[in-house]
Design an enzyme around this catalytic site. Structure first.
Site, mmCIF file in Angstrom:
data_model
loop_
_atom_site.group_PDB
_atom_site.id
_atom_site.type_symbol
_atom_site.label_atom_id
_atom_site.label_comp_id
_atom_site.label_asym_id
_atom_site.label_seq_id
_atom_site.Cartn_x
_atom_site.Cartn_y
_atom_site.Cartn_z
ATOM 1 N N ARG A 114 0.872 -1.185 0.000
ATOM 2 C CA ARG A 114 0.000 0.000 0.000
ATOM 3 C C ARG A 114 0.897 1.218 0.000
ATOM 4 O O ARG A 114 1.721 1.408 0.894
ATOM 5 C CB ARG A 114 -0.909 0.013 1.221
ATOM 6 C CG ARG A 114 -1.594 1.351 1.420
ATOM 7 C CD ARG A 114 -2.688 1.329 2.433
ATOM 8 N NE ARG A 114 -3.819 0.561 1.947
ATOM 9 C CZ ARG A 114 -5.038 0.598 2.500
ATOM 10 N NH1 ARG A 114 -5.271 1.352 3.559
ATOM 11 N NH2 ARG A 114 -6.016 -0.129 2.000
ATOM 12 N N HIS B 273 -7.398 0.563 -6.358
ATOM 13 C CA HIS B 273 -7.557 -0.260 -5.153
ATOM 14 C C HIS B 273 -8.211 -1.591 -5.590
ATOM 15 O O HIS B 273 -9.367 -1.867 -5.242
ATOM 16 C CB HIS B 273 -8.409 0.487 -4.125
ATOM 17 C CG HIS B 273 -8.352 -0.071 -2.736
ATOM 18 N ND1 HIS B 273 -7.618 -1.185 -2.399
ATOM 19 C CD2 HIS B 273 -8.968 0.330 -1.588
ATOM 20 C CE1 HIS B 273 -7.768 -1.430 -1.109
ATOM 21 N NE2 HIS B 273 -8.575 -0.536 -0.600
ATOM 22 N N GLN C 219 -9.999 -4.142 -3.091
ATOM 23 C CA GLN C 219 -11.302 -3.697 -2.599
ATOM 24 C C GLN C 219 -12.411 -4.092 -3.579
ATOM 25 O O GLN C 219 -13.469 -4.585 -3.185
ATOM 26 C CB GLN C 219 -11.277 -2.168 -2.417
ATOM 27 C CG GLN C 219 -12.600 -1.595 -1.957
ATOM 28 C CD GLN C 219 -12.993 -2.089 -0.573
ATOM 29 O OE1 GLN C 219 -12.226 -1.974 0.358
ATOM 30 N NE2 GLN C 219 -14.198 -2.638 -0.428
ATOM 31 N N ASP D 197 -17.636 6.639 -0.912
ATOM 32 C CA ASP D 197 -16.326 6.551 -0.271
ATOM 33 C C ASP D 197 -15.992 7.940 0.289
ATOM 34 O O ASP D 197 -16.656 8.923 -0.060
ATOM 35 C CB ASP D 197 -15.269 6.111 -1.314
ATOM 36 C CG ASP D 197 -13.892 5.849 -0.691
ATOM 37 O OD1 ASP D 197 -13.801 5.717 0.552
ATOM 38 O OD2 ASP D 197 -12.903 5.797 -1.450
ATOM 39 N N CYS E 26 -16.577 1.341 1.086
ATOM 40 C CA CYS E 26 -15.382 0.513 1.272
ATOM 41 C C CYS E 26 -14.797 0.671 2.672
ATOM 42 O O CYS E 26 -13.982 -0.150 3.095
ATOM 43 C CB CYS E 26 -14.348 0.818 0.198
ATOM 44 S SG CYS E 26 -13.924 2.553 0.137
ATOM 45 N N ARG F 236 -13.360 -8.814 2.090
ATOM 46 C CA ARG F 236 -11.947 -8.511 1.807
ATOM 47 C C ARG F 236 -11.100 -9.750 2.110
ATOM 48 O O ARG F 236 -10.198 -10.108 1.336
ATOM 49 C CB ARG F 236 -11.453 -7.325 2.656
ATOM 50 C CG ARG F 236 -12.059 -5.977 2.313
ATOM 51 C CD ARG F 236 -11.651 -5.507 0.928
ATOM 52 N NE ARG F 236 -10.214 -5.472 0.742
ATOM 53 C CZ ARG F 236 -9.424 -4.449 1.094
ATOM 54 N NH1 ARG F 236 -9.960 -3.364 1.630
ATOM 55 N NH2 ARG F 236 -8.123 -4.495 0.891
HETATM 56 N N1 CP Z 1 -11.136 -0.259 2.548
HETATM 57 C C1 CP Z 1 -9.856 -0.319 2.988
HETATM 58 O O1 CP Z 1 -8.913 -0.490 2.209
HETATM 59 O O2 CP Z 1 -9.730 -0.232 4.338
HETATM 60 P P1 CP Z 1 -8.350 0.065 5.097
HETATM 61 O O3 CP Z 1 -7.853 1.406 4.647
HETATM 62 O O4 CP Z 1 -8.715 0.023 6.555
HETATM 63 O O5 CP Z 1 -7.372 -1.027 4.736
#
Ligand code: CP
Length: 315
Positions: free
Chosen positions: A106, A133, A136, A229, A268, A296
């Site tokens: 990430r 992403h 997700q 989001d 999300c 997830r």
């Molecule tokens: N939706 C998501 O990626 O959550 P986090 O940022 O908590 O990993």
């Protein structure tokens, strides 16, 4: 350095076919229903999670998922690696390649995950960049399949709010599967033009409709699914003036009066209650956000199996 030819990453769903996405989702559902049959498929495999940004769902679901599949997970924070002192991502990737079986990252720039993927032969998974992403969206699609919504005839799926990495990935994933999607956002906020060019070509093949709508009531009319989001993504905290512009796009009970009574609400997470979504809607019976978050875990297990099967088959 291991053999470069056998590399297969997930940097964006742009690189994936409809058949490959369906295969991952089928695998995810199979592992979810029969977890005992898959408890050692990652035995002997060491997988690193590298975070340049905070995370709750991604971090916990990957770590738990890897353990449940019999693998070993290392959670790394770039500030505590030599990356924090200026070692390059390319050099770090070569070190990962020597020790690990996969790396999940990430970070901020999409180019960073691409650099890591170019400099190692092990699978690299994008766990969120400013642009995409994909993990997700796999979980979102799995949730919509479970609800018999993803391939529903004349499905009206509307994303409300900021055109961001999540809406980019929804656009890519839905277009690959031939599913219609509407993005409802202020006129001044645009989806990346290179992505729109890519989607235009893909849509011509998959025959889905992509609609960009600026009027919230019109967008919500008859919606089967409403997704939102946060308005201000990680690393963009200085954009606070955006909130006033985004308020008409808030997912609240007034907006939902225009949608189907059984409209499914997706987010999300994390949610900023009272901003992009009200607590009343997030906690309502229409909300499927907690199932979405749970998936997830399952979708990523399907993804890991898919990537390692592919790597094993190519040997
Ligand atoms: N939706 C998501 O990626 O959550 P986090 O940022 O908590 O990993």
């Amino acid at each position: 350095m291991k053999d470069k030819k056998i590399k297969k990453d997930l940097l964006s769903l742009k690189d994936y076919s409809k058949e490959e996405i369906i295969k991952i989702l089928d695998m995810a559902e199979e592992i979810k229903s029969e977890p005992g049959n898959y408890s050692d498929i990652l035995k002997g495999r060491n997988i690193a999670l590298l975070f340049d940004k905070p995370s709750t769902r991604t971090r916990v679901s990957f770590e738990v998922g890897i353990n449940q599949l019999g693998g070993h997970c290392l959670v790394l924070d770039s500030k505590n690696l030599q990356l924090g002192r200026g070692e390059t991502y390319a050099d770090t990737a070569k070190i990962f390649d020597a020790y690990l079986d996969a790396v999940i990252i990430r970070t901020f720039m999409q180019e960073t995950v691409e650099t890591i993927a170019e400099n190692c032969s092990i699978p690299v998974i994008n766990a969120l960049t400013d642009k995409y992403h994909p993990c997700q969206i796999l979980a979102d699609m799995q949730t919509l399949i479970e609800k018999n919504l993803l391939f529903k005839k004349n499905l009206k799926f509307v994303y409300f709010g900021d055109p961001n990495n999540v809406s980019n990935s929804l656009l890519v994933g839905f277009t690959k599967l031939g599913v219609d999607i509407t993005i409802c956002c202020p006129k001044s906020l645009k989806t990346d033009e290179f992505l729109m060019e890519f989607l235009k070509k893909e849509s011509a093949i998959s025959k889905n409709n992509i609609c960009i709508e600026n009027e919230p009531t019109k967008a919500a009319f008859g919606a089967d699914v409403i997704y939102t989001d946060v308005w201000i993504s990680m690393g963009q905290e200085e954009q606070k003036e955006k909130i006033e512009m985004m308020m008409p796009y808030q997912v609240n009970s007034d907006l939902l009066k225009n949608a189907r009574p059984d409209v499914a609400i997706m987010h999300c997470l994390p949610a900023h209650r009272g901003m992009e979504i009200t607590s009343e809607v997030l906690d309502s019976d229409n909300s499927i956000v907690w199932e979405q978050a749970e998936n997830r875990l399952h979708a990523q297990k399907g993804l890991l199996k898919f990537l390692f099967d592919r790597q094993d088959d190519s040997k």
